[in-house]
Design a protein around this motif. Structure first.
Motif, PDB file in Angstrom:
ATOM      1  N   ALA A   1      16.606  -5.268  15.867  1.00 31.89           N
ATOM      2  CA  ALA A   1      16.666  -4.061  15.288  1.00 31.89           C
ATOM      3  C   ALA A   1      16.409  -4.179  13.742  1.00 31.89           C
ATOM      4  O   ALA A   1      15.518  -3.663  13.156  1.00 31.89           O
ATOM      5  N   TYR A   2      16.692  -5.421  13.177  1.00 31.62           N
ATOM      6  CA  TYR A   2      16.451  -5.633  11.945  1.00 31.62           C
ATOM      7  C   TYR A   2      14.900  -5.932  11.621  1.00 31.62           C
ATOM      8  O   TYR A   2      14.229  -5.603  11.040  1.00 31.62           O
ATOM      9  N   LEU A   3      14.364  -6.825  12.532  1.00 35.61           N
ATOM     10  CA  LEU A   3      12.790  -6.994  12.684  1.00 35.61           C
ATOM     11  C   LEU A   3      11.964  -5.758  12.758  1.00 35.61           C
ATOM     12  O   LEU A   3      11.237  -5.536  12.065  1.00 35.61           O
ATOM     13  N   ILE A   4      12.604  -4.630  13.522  1.00 31.15           N
ATOM     14  CA  ILE A   4      11.867  -3.730  13.707  1.00 31.15           C
ATOM     15  C   ILE A   4      11.963  -2.707  12.346  1.00 31.15           C
ATOM     16  O   ILE A   4      10.853  -2.140  12.034  1.00 31.15           O
ATOM     17  N   LYS A   5      13.105  -2.770  11.816  1.00 30.85           N
ATOM     18  CA  LYS A   5      13.235  -1.900  10.381  1.00 30.85           C
ATOM     19  C   LYS A   5      12.234  -2.695   9.400  1.00 30.85           C
ATOM     20  O   LYS A   5      11.723  -1.703   8.839  1.00 30.85           O
ATOM     21  N   ILE A   6      12.346  -3.950   9.261  1.00 27.13           N
ATOM     22  CA  ILE A   6      11.361  -4.468   8.190  1.00 27.13           C
ATOM     23  C   ILE A   6       9.939  -4.656   8.468  1.00 27.13           C
ATOM     24  O   ILE A   6       9.045  -4.758   8.025  1.00 27.13           O
ATOM     25  N   GLY A   7       9.694  -4.889   9.917  1.00 23.37           N
ATOM     26  CA  GLY A   7       8.447  -5.094  10.177  1.00 23.37           C
ATOM     27  C   GLY A   7       7.480  -3.915  10.477  1.00 23.37           C
ATOM     28  O   GLY A   7       6.323  -3.771  10.698  1.00 23.37           O
ATOM     29  N   GLY A   8       8.114  -3.071  11.254  1.00 22.74           N
ATOM     30  CA  GLY A   8       7.841  -1.508  11.599  1.00 22.74           C
ATOM     31  C   GLY A   8       5.997  -1.815  12.390  1.00 22.74           C
ATOM     32  O   GLY A   8       6.298  -2.533  13.448  1.00 22.74           O
ATOM     33  N   LYS A   9       5.187  -0.850  11.956  1.00 24.87           N
ATOM     34  CA  LYS A   9       3.829  -0.988  12.797  1.00 24.87           C
ATOM     35  C   LYS A   9       3.399  -2.191  12.944  1.00 24.87           C
ATOM     36  O   LYS A   9       2.474  -2.665  13.342  1.00 24.87           O
ATOM     37  N   LYS A  10       3.402  -3.030  11.349  1.00 21.65           N
ATOM     38  CA  LYS A  10       2.893  -4.203  11.457  1.00 21.65           C
ATOM     39  C   LYS A  10       3.434  -5.294  12.456  1.00 21.65           C
ATOM     40  O   LYS A  10       2.579  -6.109  13.105  1.00 21.65           O
TER      41      LYS A  10
ATOM     42  N   ARG B   1      10.002   5.806  23.961  1.00 21.32           N
ATOM     43  CA  ARG B   1       9.242   6.806  24.762  1.00 21.32           C
ATOM     44  C   ARG B   1       9.787   8.186  24.105  1.00 21.32           C
ATOM     45  O   ARG B   1      10.913   8.349  23.758  1.00 21.32           O
ATOM     46  N   ASN B   2       8.973   8.982  23.916  1.00 20.19           N
ATOM     47  CA  ASN B   2       9.406  10.518  23.375  1.00 20.19           C
ATOM     48  C   ASN B   2      10.189  10.117  22.184  1.00 20.19           C
ATOM     49  O   ASN B   2      11.158  10.726  22.057  1.00 20.19           O
ATOM     50  N   ASN B   3       9.892   9.375  21.040  1.00 17.66           N
ATOM     51  CA  ASN B   3      10.153   9.302  20.007  1.00 17.66           C
ATOM     52  C   ASN B   3      11.836   8.682  19.953  1.00 17.66           C
ATOM     53  O   ASN B   3      12.441   8.544  18.983  1.00 17.66           O
ATOM     54  N   MET B   4      11.985   7.905  21.131  1.00 18.90           N
ATOM     55  CA  MET B   4      13.309   7.343  21.275  1.00 18.90           C
ATOM     56  C   MET B   4      13.142   5.790  21.647  1.00 18.90           C
ATOM     57  O   MET B   4      12.150   5.583  22.562  1.00 18.90           O
ATOM     58  N   ARG B   5      13.347   4.790  20.782  1.00 15.10           N
ATOM     59  CA  ARG B   5      13.432   3.416  20.871  1.00 15.10           C
ATOM     60  C   ARG B   5      14.567   2.798  21.430  1.00 15.10           C
ATOM     61  O   ARG B   5      15.722   3.064  20.957  1.00 15.10           O
ATOM     62  N   LEU B   6      14.503   2.176  22.399  1.00 16.31           N
ATOM     63  CA  LEU B   6      15.596   1.402  23.138  1.00 16.31           C
ATOM     64  C   LEU B   6      15.188  -0.131  23.047  1.00 16.31           C
ATOM     65  O   LEU B   6      14.204  -0.533  22.714  1.00 16.31           O
ATOM     66  N   ILE B   7      16.300  -1.185  22.679  1.00 15.19           N
ATOM     67  CA  ILE B   7      16.129  -2.550  22.527  1.00 15.19           C
ATOM     68  C   ILE B   7      17.010  -2.989  23.746  1.00 15.19           C
ATOM     69  O   ILE B   7      18.390  -2.452  23.910  1.00 15.19           O
ATOM     70  N   GLY B   8      16.505  -3.905  24.505  1.00 14.22           N
ATOM     71  CA  GLY B   8      17.682  -4.639  25.793  1.00 14.22           C
ATOM     72  C   GLY B   8      17.663  -5.938  25.441  1.00 14.22           C
ATOM     73  O   GLY B   8      16.581  -6.484  24.826  1.00 14.22           O
ATOM     74  N   VAL B   9      18.616  -6.572  25.872  1.00  8.20           N
ATOM     75  CA  VAL B   9      18.654  -7.991  25.857  1.00  8.20           C
ATOM     76  C   VAL B   9      19.010  -8.622  27.010  1.00  8.20           C
ATOM     77  O   VAL B   9      19.986  -8.189  27.701  1.00  8.20           O
ATOM     78  N   ILE B  10      18.258  -9.716  27.667  1.00  7.71           N
ATOM     79  CA  ILE B  10      18.566 -10.142  29.099  1.00  7.71           C
ATOM     80  C   ILE B  10      18.559 -11.675  28.552  1.00  7.71           C
ATOM     81  O   ILE B  10      17.776 -12.214  27.785  1.00  7.71           O
ATOM     82  N   MET B  11      19.906 -12.426  29.329  1.00 11.25           N
ATOM     83  CA  MET B  11      19.822 -13.775  28.958  1.00 11.25           C
ATOM     84  C   MET B  11      20.118 -14.480  30.106  1.00 11.25           C
ATOM     85  O   MET B  11      21.091 -14.007  31.107  1.00 11.25           O
ATOM     86  N   GLY B  12      19.847 -15.717  30.278  1.00 12.43           N
ATOM     87  CA  GLY B  12      20.279 -16.551  31.310  1.00 12.43           C
ATOM     88  C   GLY B  12      19.822 -16.320  32.640  1.00 12.43           C
ATOM     89  O   GLY B  12      20.547 -16.708  33.704  1.00 12.43           O
TER      90      GLY B  12
END
Length: 189
Positions: free
Chosen positions: A91-100, A156-167
Motif C-alpha cells: 500500500a505504501y509503494l502504491i501511495k508513493i509510486g502511483g502511475k509511475k 476494477r471499477n475504481n476499487m483496488r485490492l491488495i492480496g498476499v500469498i506466502m509459502g
C-alpha cells in the motif's frame, strides 16, 4: 558486490552503467538480485547501509513482524516478514509510486540494454499480469525456505485490492490462490 549476487539476476557486470529506470525494471519484472543490491548501493553507499535504511523504514511504517538482513529477499534466519506487513509495504509503494510504479509493475515483459549488443529480455515473474483482469503489480518472491510468495494488486471499477500469498509449493498454486482471494474481494464488495 552487486555483480556477485546469485539467484535471479540480469548478470550485471562490474562497472556496467544502467539507468535507474532499467534497474527498477530488473527488480520489479525479473526479481533481479544483482539490480536490487546495485540500487541499494547507489542509494546508501553500501548494501549494509541500505538494509539499515530498510529496517528504519519498517519501523516508520509500524511493521512489527519484519526484519531485513538483505535487500534481495534471499534466505537468512534473521530476515523475515508476514502477510500483513507485506500488505502495508505494498500500500505504501502504491501511495508513493502511483502511475509511475504501475507503468513498470504492469508490464508482462520488457527489455534492458536495448542500445547495445547485449539486449536482455525480462519476463514478469507475476504471470497473473497477463491472465487476471485488472492485475497491475506488485511483486513475487521465492526461496526454498519461504516457498512461492506474491504480493499482488488489481484494480476494477475504481476499487483496488491488495492480496498476499506466502509459502505455496508451486507458482501455479500461488497464482490460483491469489486469483481466488482477489475474486472473493471483488465479488464481496
Amino acid at each position: 558486490y552487486a555483480a556477485s549476487m546469485g539467484g535471479s539476476q540480469v548478470y550485471l557486470e562490474e562497472n556496467e552503467k544502467m539507468s535507474v529506470n532499467e534497474l527498477f525494471k530488473c527488480v520489479a519484472i525479473a526479481s533481479a538480485n544483482d539490480a536490487s543490491v546495485l540500487i541499494g548501493e547507489g542509494i546508501a553507499g553500501s548494501h549494509q547501509e541500505f538494509v539499515k535504511m530498510m529496517n528504519e523504514k519498517a519501523k516508520q511504517l509500524k511493521l512489527v513482524n519484519t526484519h531485513f538482513k538483505n535487500c534481495t529477499g534471499l534466505h537468512d534466519v534473521e530476515h523475515y516478514t508476514c502477510a500483513k506487513d507485506l500488505e502495508t509495504m505494498g500500500a505504501y509503494l502504491i501511495k508513493i509510486g502511483g502511475k509511475k510504479l504501475f507503468s513498470v509493475t504492469s508490464l508482462y515483459d520488457s527489455y534492458i540494454r536495448e542500445k547495445n549488443h547485449q539486449k536482455f529480455w525480462l519476463v514478469n515473474t507475476n504471470k497473473l499480469i497477463k491472465t487476471y483482469d485488472g492485475m497491475d503489480g506488485l511483486k513475487t518472491g521465492y526461496t526454498k525456505e519461504a516457498g512461492y510468495c506474491l504480493t499482488a494488486t488489481a484494480k476494477r471499477n475504481n476499487m483496488r485490492l491488495i492480496g498476499v500469498i506466502m509459502g505455496e509449493e508451486t507458482s501455479a498454486k500461488r497464482n490460483e490462490e491469489m486469483s481466488k482471494m482477489l475474486d472473493y474481494g471483488f465479488n464481496l464488495y
